[in-house]
Write a protein that holds these residues in place. Structure first.
Motif, PDB file in Angstrom:
ATOM      1  N   LEU A   1      10.251  10.899   3.626  1.00 18.81           N
ATOM      2  CA  LEU A   1       9.156   9.937   3.758  1.00 18.81           C
ATOM      3  C   LEU A   1       7.955  10.495   4.526  1.00 18.81           C
ATOM      4  CD1 LEU A   1      11.127   6.650   4.533  1.00 18.81           C
ATOM      5  CD2 LEU A   1      10.164   7.409   2.359  1.00 18.81           C
ATOM      6  N   ALA A   2       8.171  11.580   5.246  1.00 18.69           N
ATOM      7  CA  ALA A   2       7.100  12.134   6.089  1.00 18.69           C
ATOM      8  C   ALA A   2       5.893  12.574   5.270  1.00 18.69           C
ATOM      9  CB  ALA A   2       7.639  13.290   6.921  1.00 18.69           C
ATOM     10  N   SER A   3       6.116  13.011   4.050  1.00 18.64           N
ATOM     11  CA  SER A   3       5.005  13.493   3.234  1.00 18.64           C
ATOM     12  C   SER A   3       4.054  12.371   2.820  1.00 18.64           C
ATOM     13  CB  SER A   3       5.526  14.220   1.996  1.00 18.64           C
ATOM     14  OG  SER A   3       6.258  13.329   1.183  1.00 18.64           O
ATOM     15  N   LEU A   4       4.447  11.120   3.018  1.00 24.26           N
ATOM     16  CA  LEU A   4       3.559  10.004   2.703  1.00 24.26           C
ATOM     17  C   LEU A   4       2.267  10.063   3.514  1.00 24.26           C
ATOM     18  CD1 LEU A   4       6.125   7.062   2.540  1.00 24.26           C
ATOM     19  CD2 LEU A   4       4.949   8.158   0.633  1.00 24.26           C
ATOM     20  N   PHE A   5       2.318  10.706   4.660  1.00 22.61           N
ATOM     21  CA  PHE A   5       1.145  10.774   5.529  1.00 22.61           C
ATOM     22  C   PHE A   5       0.230  11.946   5.190  1.00 22.61           C
ATOM     23  CE2 PHE A   5       4.242   8.246   7.707  1.00 22.61           C
ATOM     24  CZ  PHE A   5       3.494   7.165   8.127  1.00 22.61           C
ATOM     25  N   ASP A   6       0.681  12.812   4.276  1.00 22.86           N
ATOM     26  CA  ASP A   6      -0.162  13.946   3.873  1.00 22.86           C
ATOM     27  C   ASP A   6      -1.485  13.480   3.265  1.00 22.86           C
ATOM     28  OD1 ASP A   6       1.667  15.791   4.767  1.00 22.86           O
ATOM     29  OD2 ASP A   6       2.584  16.104   2.789  1.00 22.86           O
ATOM     30  N   ALA A   7      -1.434  12.416   2.481  1.00 23.37           N
ATOM     31  CA  ALA A   7      -2.658  11.927   1.833  1.00 23.37           C
ATOM     32  C   ALA A   7      -3.688  11.494   2.865  1.00 23.37           C
ATOM     33  CB  ALA A   7      -2.335  10.768   0.893  1.00 23.37           C
TER      34      ALA A   7
ATOM     35  N   SER B   1     -14.160   0.772  -1.304  1.00 26.77           N
ATOM     36  CA  SER B   1     -13.539  -0.454  -1.804  1.00 26.77           C
ATOM     37  C   SER B   1     -14.145  -0.895  -3.118  1.00 26.77           C
ATOM     38  CB  SER B   1     -13.669  -1.579  -0.778  1.00 26.77           C
ATOM     39  OG  SER B   1     -12.933  -1.279   0.371  1.00 26.77           O
ATOM     40  N   ALA B   2     -15.448  -0.777  -3.223  1.00 28.38           N
ATOM     41  CA  ALA B   2     -16.119  -1.168  -4.465  1.00 28.38           C
ATOM     42  C   ALA B   2     -15.649  -0.302  -5.629  1.00 28.38           C
ATOM     43  CB  ALA B   2     -17.632  -1.058  -4.296  1.00 28.38           C
ATOM     44  N   VAL B   3     -15.449   0.975  -5.381  1.00 28.02           N
ATOM     45  CA  VAL B   3     -14.970   1.876  -6.427  1.00 28.02           C
ATOM     46  C   VAL B   3     -13.523   1.522  -6.798  1.00 28.02           C
ATOM     47  CG1 VAL B   3     -14.386   4.276  -6.967  1.00 28.02           C
ATOM     48  CG2 VAL B   3     -16.529   3.741  -5.775  1.00 28.02           C
ATOM     49  N   PHE B   4     -12.661   1.335  -5.789  1.00 23.81           N
ATOM     50  CA  PHE B   4     -11.259   1.004  -6.058  1.00 23.81           C
ATOM     51  C   PHE B   4     -11.128  -0.329  -6.791  1.00 23.81           C
ATOM     52  CE2 PHE B   4     -10.205   4.090  -2.644  1.00 23.81           C
ATOM     53  CZ  PHE B   4      -9.283   4.855  -3.356  1.00 23.81           C
ATOM     54  N   ALA B   5     -12.008  -1.264  -6.528  1.00 20.45           N
ATOM     55  CA  ALA B   5     -11.946  -2.574  -7.180  1.00 20.45           C
ATOM     56  C   ALA B   5     -12.209  -2.462  -8.679  1.00 20.45           C
ATOM     57  CB  ALA B   5     -12.949  -3.531  -6.542  1.00 20.45           C
ATOM     58  N   GLU B   6     -12.955  -1.455  -9.090  1.00 25.15           N
ATOM     59  CA  GLU B   6     -13.293  -1.282 -10.497  1.00 25.15           C
ATOM     60  C   GLU B   6     -12.260  -0.464 -11.273  1.00 25.15           C
ATOM     61  OE1 GLU B   6     -17.169   0.442 -10.523  1.00 25.15           O
ATOM     62  OE2 GLU B   6     -18.105  -1.312  -9.616  1.00 25.15           O
ATOM     63  N   VAL B   7     -11.324   0.159 -10.569  1.00 29.79           N
ATOM     64  CA  VAL B   7     -10.331   1.010 -11.222  1.00 29.79           C
ATOM     65  C   VAL B   7      -9.297   0.149 -11.943  1.00 29.79           C
ATOM     66  CG1 VAL B   7      -8.496   2.696 -10.802  1.00 29.79           C
ATOM     67  CG2 VAL B   7     -10.639   2.857  -9.544  1.00 29.79           C
ATOM     68  N   ALA B   8      -9.019   0.475 -13.188  1.00 29.54           N
ATOM     69  CA  ALA B   8      -8.066  -0.306 -13.981  1.00 29.54           C
ATOM     70  C   ALA B   8      -6.619   0.005 -13.619  1.00 29.54           C
ATOM     71  CB  ALA B   8      -8.297  -0.044 -15.475  1.00 29.54           C
TER      72      ALA B   8
ATOM     73  N   ARG C   1      -4.195   2.476  -3.600  1.00 28.09           N
ATOM     74  CA  ARG C   1      -4.574   3.526  -2.641  1.00 28.09           C
ATOM     75  C   ARG C   1      -5.647   3.032  -1.686  1.00 28.09           C
ATOM     76  NH1 ARG C   1      -0.652   4.184  -4.442  1.00 28.09           N
ATOM     77  NH2 ARG C   1      -0.242   3.648  -2.304  1.00 28.09           N
ATOM     78  N   LYS C   2      -6.301   1.943  -2.028  1.00 25.27           N
ATOM     79  CA  LYS C   2      -7.283   1.348  -1.120  1.00 25.27           C
ATOM     80  C   LYS C   2      -6.630   1.029   0.217  1.00 25.27           C
ATOM     81  CE  LYS C   2     -10.115  -2.786  -0.669  1.00 25.27           C
ATOM     82  NZ  LYS C   2     -10.547  -4.016  -1.331  1.00 25.27           N
ATOM     83  N   GLY C   3      -5.368   0.647   0.192  1.00 25.82           N
ATOM     84  CA  GLY C   3      -4.644   0.365   1.431  1.00 25.82           C
ATOM     85  C   GLY C   3      -4.513   1.590   2.316  1.00 25.82           C
ATOM     86  N   ASP C   4      -4.324   2.766   1.709  1.00 21.92           N
ATOM     87  CA  ASP C   4      -4.252   4.007   2.486  1.00 21.92           C
ATOM     88  C   ASP C   4      -5.573   4.275   3.190  1.00 21.92           C
ATOM     89  OD1 ASP C   4      -1.645   4.491   1.610  1.00 21.92           O
ATOM     90  OD2 ASP C   4      -2.325   5.652  -0.113  1.00 21.92           O
ATOM     91  N   VAL C   5      -6.661   4.065   2.462  1.00 19.38           N
ATOM     92  CA  VAL C   5      -7.988   4.269   3.046  1.00 19.38           C
ATOM     93  C   VAL C   5      -8.229   3.250   4.154  1.00 19.38           C
ATOM     94  CG1 VAL C   5     -10.470   4.378   2.596  1.00 19.38           C
ATOM     95  CG2 VAL C   5      -8.858   5.217   0.882  1.00 19.38           C
ATOM     96  N   ALA C   6      -7.827   2.001   3.929  1.00 18.81           N
ATOM     97  CA  ALA C   6      -8.008   0.949   4.939  1.00 18.81           C
ATOM     98  C   ALA C   6      -7.250   1.289   6.217  1.00 18.81           C
ATOM     99  CB  ALA C   6      -7.551  -0.407   4.393  1.00 18.81           C
ATOM    100  N   ASP C   7      -6.030   1.802   6.083  1.00 15.99           N
ATOM    101  CA  ASP C   7      -5.255   2.177   7.266  1.00 15.99           C
ATOM    102  C   ASP C   7      -5.943   3.307   8.022  1.00 15.99           C
ATOM    103  OD1 ASP C   7      -2.873   2.101   8.975  1.00 15.99           O
ATOM    104  OD2 ASP C   7      -2.416   4.051   8.085  1.00 15.99           O
ATOM    105  N   LEU C   8      -6.428   4.293   7.291  1.00 14.97           N
ATOM    106  CA  LEU C   8      -7.109   5.419   7.929  1.00 14.97           C
ATOM    107  C   LEU C   8      -8.376   4.969   8.636  1.00 14.97           C
ATOM    108  CD1 LEU C   8      -7.134   8.470   8.354  1.00 14.97           C
ATOM    109  CD2 LEU C   8      -8.460   8.649   6.252  1.00 14.97           C
ATOM    110  N   VAL C   9      -9.160   4.122   7.988  1.00 11.66           N
ATOM    111  CA  VAL C   9     -10.401   3.601   8.590  1.00 11.66           C
ATOM    112  C   VAL C   9     -10.077   2.790   9.839  1.00 11.66           C
ATOM    113  CG1 VAL C   9     -12.292   1.958   8.222  1.00 11.66           C
ATOM    114  CG2 VAL C   9     -11.794   3.703   6.518  1.00 11.66           C
ATOM    115  N   GLY C  10      -8.994   2.019   9.806  1.00 10.77           N
ATOM    116  CA  GLY C  10      -8.586   1.272  10.985  1.00 10.77           C
ATOM    117  C   GLY C  10      -8.267   2.166  12.168  1.00 10.77           C
ATOM    118  N   ARG C  11      -7.698   3.303  11.891  1.00  6.67           N
ATOM    119  CA  ARG C  11      -7.405   4.264  12.964  1.00  6.67           C
ATOM    120  C   ARG C  11      -8.671   4.927  13.477  1.00  6.67           C
ATOM    121  NH1 ARG C  11      -2.186   5.126  13.448  1.00  6.67           N
ATOM    122  NH2 ARG C  11      -0.845   4.509  11.733  1.00  6.67           N
ATOM    123  N   LEU C  12      -9.629   5.185  12.588  1.00  5.02           N
ATOM    124  CA  LEU C  12     -10.866   5.860  12.982  1.00  5.02           C
ATOM    125  C   LEU C  12     -11.778   4.961  13.812  1.00  5.02           C
ATOM    126  CD1 LEU C  12     -11.662   7.690   9.649  1.00  5.02           C
ATOM    127  CD2 LEU C  12     -11.258   8.800  11.850  1.00  5.02           C
TER     128      LEU C  12
END
Length: 135
Positions: A66-72, A109-116, A123-134
């Motif tokens: 599971l550790a590799s989940l944080f590589d992204a 978020s706007a880009v991810f919202a348009e992705v089919a 993956r927007k959640g991954d970005v949200a978590d990273l932004v929350g840390r930053l």
């Protein structure tokens, strides 16, 4: 916090907030403080990297697969579309780093919202978590 009870009765216990997004305030940076603000952004990147590596190490001790989940998220810290874009916003608009990072997240978020593709939308959640840390 406010909420609606879903079961009758009274209970006492520990509450856990699963998602918490703070409102980031925008404020102007004086021209002489611009380099300090950019330094804060770099320090935030370093601190976030340390946190993610630490979490990844602790997860690896329990479940190495599971550790590799944080590589992204670690790779996102070096993506030119994230922090360099936030630095550009700080320079161009002379605003605080937290707000600039939040603006980049809104752009993502706007880009991810348009992705089919549902997987990519998640993956927007991954970005949200990273932004929350930053921030």
């Amino acid at each position: 916090m406010k909420g609606i009870g879903v079961s009758p009765g009274v209970v006492a216990g520990r509450a856990v907030i699963l998602i918490h997004r703070a409102q980031v305030l925008r404020y102007q940076i004086a021209p002489v403080r611009l380099n300090d603000e950019l330094r804060r952004l770099d320090e935030s990147r370093a601190r976030t990297r340390e946190q993610l590596v630490d979490i990844q190490g602790r997860v690896a001790q329990r479940r190495s697969e599971l550790a590799s989940l944080f590589d992204a998220q670690l790779l996102m810290l070096d993506d030119p579309m994230l922090l360099p874009r936030a630095a550009d916003i700080v320079r161009e608009q002379r605003v605080n780093a937290e707000w600039a990072v939040q603006q980049v997240f809104h752009e993502f978020s706007a880009v991810f919202a348009e992705v089919a593709d549902p997987y990519l939308r998640e993956r927007k959640g991954d970005v949200a978590d990273l932004v929350g840390r930053l921030a």
